[in-house]
Write an enzyme that holds these catalytic residues in place. Structure first.
Site, PDB file in Angstrom:
ATOM      1  N   ASN A 156      -0.893  43.180  13.895  1.00 20.62           N
ATOM      2  CA  ASN A 156      -1.212  41.826  14.358  1.00 20.62           C
ATOM      3  C   ASN A 156       0.110  41.061  14.404  1.00 20.62           C
ATOM      4  OD1 ASN A 156      -2.121  39.272  14.777  1.00 20.62           O
ATOM      5  ND2 ASN A 156      -3.647  39.284  13.127  1.00 20.62           N
TER       6      ASN A 156
ATOM      7  N   ARG B 108      -3.900  43.864  17.883  1.00 16.80           N
ATOM      8  CA  ARG B 108      -4.659  42.661  18.211  1.00 16.80           C
ATOM      9  C   ARG B 108      -3.951  41.961  19.369  1.00 16.80           C
ATOM     10  NH1 ARG B 108      -4.645  36.856  15.458  1.00 16.80           N
ATOM     11  NH2 ARG B 108      -6.331  35.974  16.699  1.00 16.80           N
TER      12      ARG B 108
ATOM     13  N   HIS C 254     -11.543  34.663  18.313  1.00 12.49           N
ATOM     14  CA  HIS C 254     -12.128  35.260  17.100  1.00 12.49           C
ATOM     15  C   HIS C 254     -13.208  36.281  17.460  1.00 12.49           C
ATOM     16  CE1 HIS C 254     -11.306  31.210  14.857  1.00 12.49           C
ATOM     17  NE2 HIS C 254     -10.318  32.050  14.616  1.00 12.49           N
TER      18      HIS C 254
ATOM     19  N   ARG D 283      -6.770  21.275  13.945  1.00 11.67           N
ATOM     20  CA  ARG D 283      -7.116  21.122  15.362  1.00 11.67           C
ATOM     21  C   ARG D 283      -8.318  20.188  15.513  1.00 11.67           C
ATOM     22  NH1 ARG D 283      -7.474  27.443  16.601  1.00 11.67           N
ATOM     23  NH2 ARG D 283      -6.231  27.862  14.764  1.00 11.67           N
TER      24      ARG D 283
ATOM     25  N   GLU E  66     -11.597  41.705  10.406  1.00  9.81           N
ATOM     26  CA  GLU E  66     -11.117  41.881  11.775  1.00  9.81           C
ATOM     27  C   GLU E  66     -10.254  43.135  11.905  1.00  9.81           C
ATOM     28  OE1 GLU E  66     -10.071  37.552  11.557  1.00  9.81           O
ATOM     29  OE2 GLU E  66     -10.259  37.716  13.715  1.00  9.81           O
TER      30      GLU E  66
END
Ligand code: AMP
Length: 407
Positions: A7, A95, A184, A245, A388
């Site tokens: 990743n 990823r 996601h 955010r 993940e």
């Protein structure tokens, strides 16, 4: 059979070496501050077990190649590693954040695939170039090892046009590829699958609302194992309120803010991404700090928590309507897995929808998948730890099997 999951960020990368027979991580680590005068590498053998052995070192990593070369040396180190030879790595799973409309499934990386991922960089300028760099480095260091790109967006590619289109002039969809992509996705797909497994049903039989609540937060409506809608949009800025955010706001605000304050578009973008959300309201973005501030009577922290839970509740209501029937509501990621207060507050008042939380069950701390709704509840409220990296390793394994590559 061992799969290395990568990743990659612009100045860091994380890695995990998975044993696919046992689904255990053999080694994991993080290389950060690549390109700085001093970088840092943290490497763990048998992470999160009693046999964990941690190596941390400062070093100079002028580029990703240098960091990756050091990781390869550690993976084959007799003490710190788990491999005799690098050829024991059957595949690498990468990823990749943005797969656009081109990639609706994970893909074996070829020059053509890599070219297409490069073309998608304008849609994810902070993320895709870093992913590409990671892929290029691995292909250079391990030229005989197949690499598979696993896209954050692929799980959401089943959304129908009414969910992914924005009501802008149609040409902007055609020309500029402006639409909802969602992010996601690896987590949403994994958690929806695990929720069905927990209920003892096939994914096709189950409708789930997945709440991925971590540093970034997103909600998705999953019908029969396929994504019907998701809260993030063209970028991961949309949807529920997050750590830094803003989530959904009136789309007129950026232009208004620019006209009122003279801030540039780039500055406003940074403000919405990095200085808003929970942090914008109360100055804190880690949920643990927010709870501590609430306990001290901090009114802004209480407001931030209240706004956060309210924004999630609204999406649950919307996705209930989208799905028509909901079998499970699944909480996952750092906040979803650990924060009983958020889970209880989000579900408060949803009894009319068949959603309720059993206080004793909700207060249990565990890293296992579990139900927190009262027995016999219409909707099973679940806590499902996401993974993940395992999902990426499994996707890589699936792609190679489908292509008939022996591992
Ligand atoms: P993630 O992005 O999934 O790693 O989630 C990170 C976020 O999870 C952190 O910013 C925290 O806000 C939150 N978090 C982690 N542990 C806890 C906890 N025990 N209670 C509440 N929030 C937590």
């Amino acid at each position: 059979m061992k799969i290395l999951v990568i990743n990659c960020g612009s100045s860091s990368f994380k890695y995990q070496l998975w044993d696919m027979q046992t689904h255990k991580v053999l080694c994991s680590g993080l290389v950060e501050r690549i390109g700085d005068a001093v970088g840092r590498l943290i490497h763990k053998k048998n992470p999160d077990t009693e046999a964990e052995r941690k190596t941390s070192e400062d070093g100079v990593f002028p580029d990703h190649t240098a960091g990756m070369m050091r990781v390869m040396a550690l993976l084959t180190d007799p003490e710190a590693g788990a491999l005799k030879e690098l050829s024991e790595i059957s595949a690498c799973g990468h990823r990749v954040v943005q797969g656009g409309e081109e990639f609706t499934k994970s893909a074996l990386i070829t020059e053509e695939v890599l070219d297409n991922v490069r073309k998608l960089s304008p849609l994810a300028p902070l993320h895709n170039p870093a992913c590409i760099q990671g892929i290029e480095v691995i292909m250079k260091i391990l030229p005989d090892c197949p690499s598979v790109a696993v896209f954050d967006t692929e799980f959401h590619s089943s959304m129908p046009p009414r969910a992914y289109m924005y009501a802008l002039p149609y040409e902007y969809y055609e020309r500029n590829r402006i639409r909802r992509y969602g992010f996601h996705g690896t987590s949403h797909g994994y958690v929806a699958g695990k929720a069905a497994e927990f209920l003892g049903k096939a994914p096709e039989e189950v409708n789930v609302i997945v709440c991925h609540l971590g540093n970034g937060c997103s909600i998705s409506a999953v019908r029969g194992g396929k994504c019907a809608d998701t809260s993030m949009g063209l970028t991961p800025l949309a949807g529920v309120i997050m750590g830094t955010r803003c989530g959904d706001i009136d789309p007129a605000i950026p232009a208004y803010l620019g006209a009122q304050t003279g801030l540039s578009a780039a500055r406003i973008d940074a403000l919405l991404n990095r200085e808003s959300g929970l942090k914008g309201i109360c100055g804190l973005n880690d949920m643990r700090d927010i709870h501590a501030a609430c306990a001290e009577g901090n009114a802004k922290a209480k407001l931030a928590l209240d706004m956060f839970c309210y924004s999630i509740k609204k999406y649950i209501g919307a996705y209930y309507a989208v799905l028509g029937r909901v079998d499970a509501l699944a909480f996952t990621a750092g906040i979803g897995e650990n924060d009983n207060v958020t889970r209880a507050t989000v579900c408060e008042g949803l009894e009319g929808l068949g959603i309720a939380v059993d206080t004793a069950a909700n207060n249990v701390r565990s890293s296992d998948p579990r139900a927190i709704s009262p027995k016999g509840a219409k909707v099973s409220v679940l806590v499902i730890p996401t993974n993940e990296e395992l999902a990426i390793a499994q996707a890589a394994q699936r792609v190679l099997r489908e292509l008939g590559k022996s591992l």
